[in-house]
Design a protein around this motif. Sequence first.
Motif, PDB file in Angstrom:
ATOM      1  N   GLY A   1       0.806  -1.216   0.000  1.00  0.00           N
ATOM      2  CA  GLY A   1       0.000   0.000   0.000  1.00  0.00           C
ATOM      3  C   GLY A   1       0.835   1.259   0.000  1.00  0.00           C
ATOM      4  N   SER A   2       2.037   1.187   0.612  1.00  0.00           N
ATOM      5  CA  SER A   2       2.892   2.375   0.671  1.00  0.00           C
ATOM      6  C   SER A   2       3.381   2.800  -0.704  1.00  0.00           C
ATOM      7  CB  SER A   2       4.090   2.120   1.593  1.00  0.00           C
ATOM      8  OG  SER A   2       4.965   1.156   1.043  1.00  0.00           O
ATOM      9  N   PHE A   3       3.279   1.916  -1.688  1.00  0.00           N
ATOM     10  CA  PHE A   3       3.636   2.316  -3.050  1.00  0.00           C
ATOM     11  C   PHE A   3       2.687   3.385  -3.572  1.00  0.00           C
ATOM     12  CE2 PHE A   3       6.508  -1.147  -2.916  1.00  0.00           C
ATOM     13  CZ  PHE A   3       7.418  -0.950  -3.939  1.00  0.00           C
ATOM     14  N   GLY A   4       1.509   3.495  -2.928  1.00  0.00           N
ATOM     15  CA  GLY A   4       0.622   4.601  -3.273  1.00  0.00           C
ATOM     16  C   GLY A   4       1.248   5.951  -2.993  1.00  0.00           C
ATOM     17  N   LEU A   5       2.121   6.012  -1.977  1.00  0.00           N
ATOM     18  CA  LEU A   5       2.827   7.264  -1.685  1.00  0.00           C
ATOM     19  C   LEU A   5       3.783   7.617  -2.812  1.00  0.00           C
ATOM     20  CD1 LEU A   5       3.650   6.832   2.125  1.00  0.00           C
ATOM     21  CD2 LEU A   5       1.803   8.151   1.084  1.00  0.00           C
ATOM     22  N   ALA A   6       4.454   6.591  -3.358  1.00  0.00           N
ATOM     23  CA  ALA A   6       5.341   6.832  -4.497  1.00  0.00           C
ATOM     24  C   ALA A   6       4.533   7.327  -5.691  1.00  0.00           C
ATOM     25  CB  ALA A   6       6.102   5.557  -4.851  1.00  0.00           C
ATOM     26  N   GLY A   7       3.383   6.685  -5.911  1.00  0.00           N
ATOM     27  CA  GLY A   7       2.534   7.127  -7.004  1.00  0.00           C
ATOM     28  C   GLY A   7       2.004   8.528  -6.808  1.00  0.00           C
ATOM     29  N   ALA A   8       1.825   8.947  -5.543  1.00  0.00           N
ATOM     30  CA  ALA A   8       1.336  10.297  -5.262  1.00  0.00           C
ATOM     31  C   ALA A   8       2.302  11.359  -5.781  1.00  0.00           C
ATOM     32  CB  ALA A   8       1.117  10.475  -3.765  1.00  0.00           C
ATOM     33  N   VAL A   9       3.588  11.042  -5.792  1.00  0.00           N
ATOM     34  CA  VAL A   9       4.582  11.979  -6.350  1.00  0.00           C
ATOM     35  C   VAL A   9       4.258  12.248  -7.812  1.00  0.00           C
ATOM     36  CG1 VAL A   9       7.019  12.319  -6.888  1.00  0.00           C
ATOM     37  CG2 VAL A   9       6.360  11.228  -4.727  1.00  0.00           C
TER      38      VAL A   9
END
Length: 396
Positions: free
Chosen positions: A252-260
Motif C-alpha cells: 500500500g505504501s507504493f501509493g505514496l510513491a505514485g502520489a509523487v
Amino acid sequence: MQMNTSSGISRTVIWLMSIISGLVVANNYYNQPLLALISNDLQISESAVSKVSILTQIGYALGLLLIVPLGDKFLRKKLILIDLILVLGSLLWMTFAKELWMLYVASLLIGATSVIPQLFVPIAAELSSDTEKSSNIGIVMSGLLLGILLSRFVGGIVGELWGWRAMFGIAAGIMILVWLAVYKMLPELPPNFKGTYKDLMSSVVYLARTQPILRLASFRGAMAFGSMCALFTTLVFHMEKAPFYAGPSVVGSFGLAGAVGALAAAKVGYLQKFLDLNRIIFYSLLIVLTSWLFTYFAGETYWGLIIGVILVDLGVQSSHIMNQTNYFLIKSNAVNRLNTVYMVSYFIGGSLGTWLASIAWGYFQWEGVCFVGSFLSVLALISHILFSRKISTTSL
C-alpha cells in the motif's frame, strides 16, 4: 456557498470538490492492497479474489454510464446527496459480507455509486474560462488522483492493523462526513437537459458517434488506465513472494510513491504555455511506456518498482488531464455526457487491464503482467500518433 461570478467558480468550491473527490473515489481502491488478506480470510484463490477489483471497476463504468448523465437532467447537488446514501449502504454491505458472492455484489455496487468525482469534473469545466479550464480540472483531479493513490496506502495500513473489514467500515463513516459537507457547502446548479432519460442516453451515444476528438481521447485514456491497473492489481501478489515477502502495508505504501507522480501530473496544464496539447499527451504516453522498462528489468528490486510506479502514475494522470481538457473544449452544454463517454471507456479499459493482468499472472507471473502493461501503453501511443493530428486538423 456562492459562485464567484468574475472567474466563474470560486477557489473554495474547487478545493472542496477536490477533497471530496479524493475521499469518494478512494472507495474503489481500498481493496487492492487487501486482496491477499481477503483471499486468506475467506480461503479463496488469488484469481477469484482479483474479481473484487474487476467488479469494482465494472461497477464504476456502469455508474458512469447510468448515473453521471443525470447531472445534465437533474439538480446536481440533490443527485450527489442521494448517491452518497447509496455509497454508504454499499460500503456497509462490504464490511459485513461473509461469502464470496456478497463481496462481488458489494464491490459492483461500491463502484457504481462512487462516481461523484465525475459529476464534479464537468462542474469545474463548465464554470471555468478556456484559460482556466485545465488548471481547475487539474485541481479537482489532483484530489481524485491522491484519493486513488493514498487509498492503497491507507488500505494496506488499516488492513494490516485491524483487518480488511475495518477499512470499509471506516470508509462508510467518512461518507457520512462527506454527505454533511456537500449539504452545507456545495452550490446548486440548474440542469441543462429537458428530455426523457431515453433521450438523454441516446444523446450519449450520439456524442460518441459524432465527436472524433472524444473517441480518440476515450481510447487513449482506456489503454493508459488499463496499463496502470495491470500493475497495481497484481503488485500485491508479486511482492508477497521472493525476494520481497512484503505485507499489505508495504504494498500500500507504493501509493505514496505514485502520489509523487500524481501531484506532478496535476500541474501538467501549465505546460500548455510552452507545448501544444497533443505533444503533451505524446510525452505523457511515452512516460507510461518507459515506466514498464523499469518495472520489468528492475522488478525484483524496490528502487525499480518505485520508479516504475512514479512514472506510470505521472504518465497516466498527465494524459488523463489533457484528454479531459481536449474534449471539454468541444462547444457543447452536454458536459456530463461528454464526460460519461470518456470515463466509461476509461474504466472499461481499467477492467480490461485488470482482467488481462490476472490471467497473465496465473500463467506467466510478473513477466506476463509486464507484457500486458507494455502492450496497452503501446496501443495508446500508436493511436495518438496515427490519429491526433488528423483529428485536430479536421475538427478546426
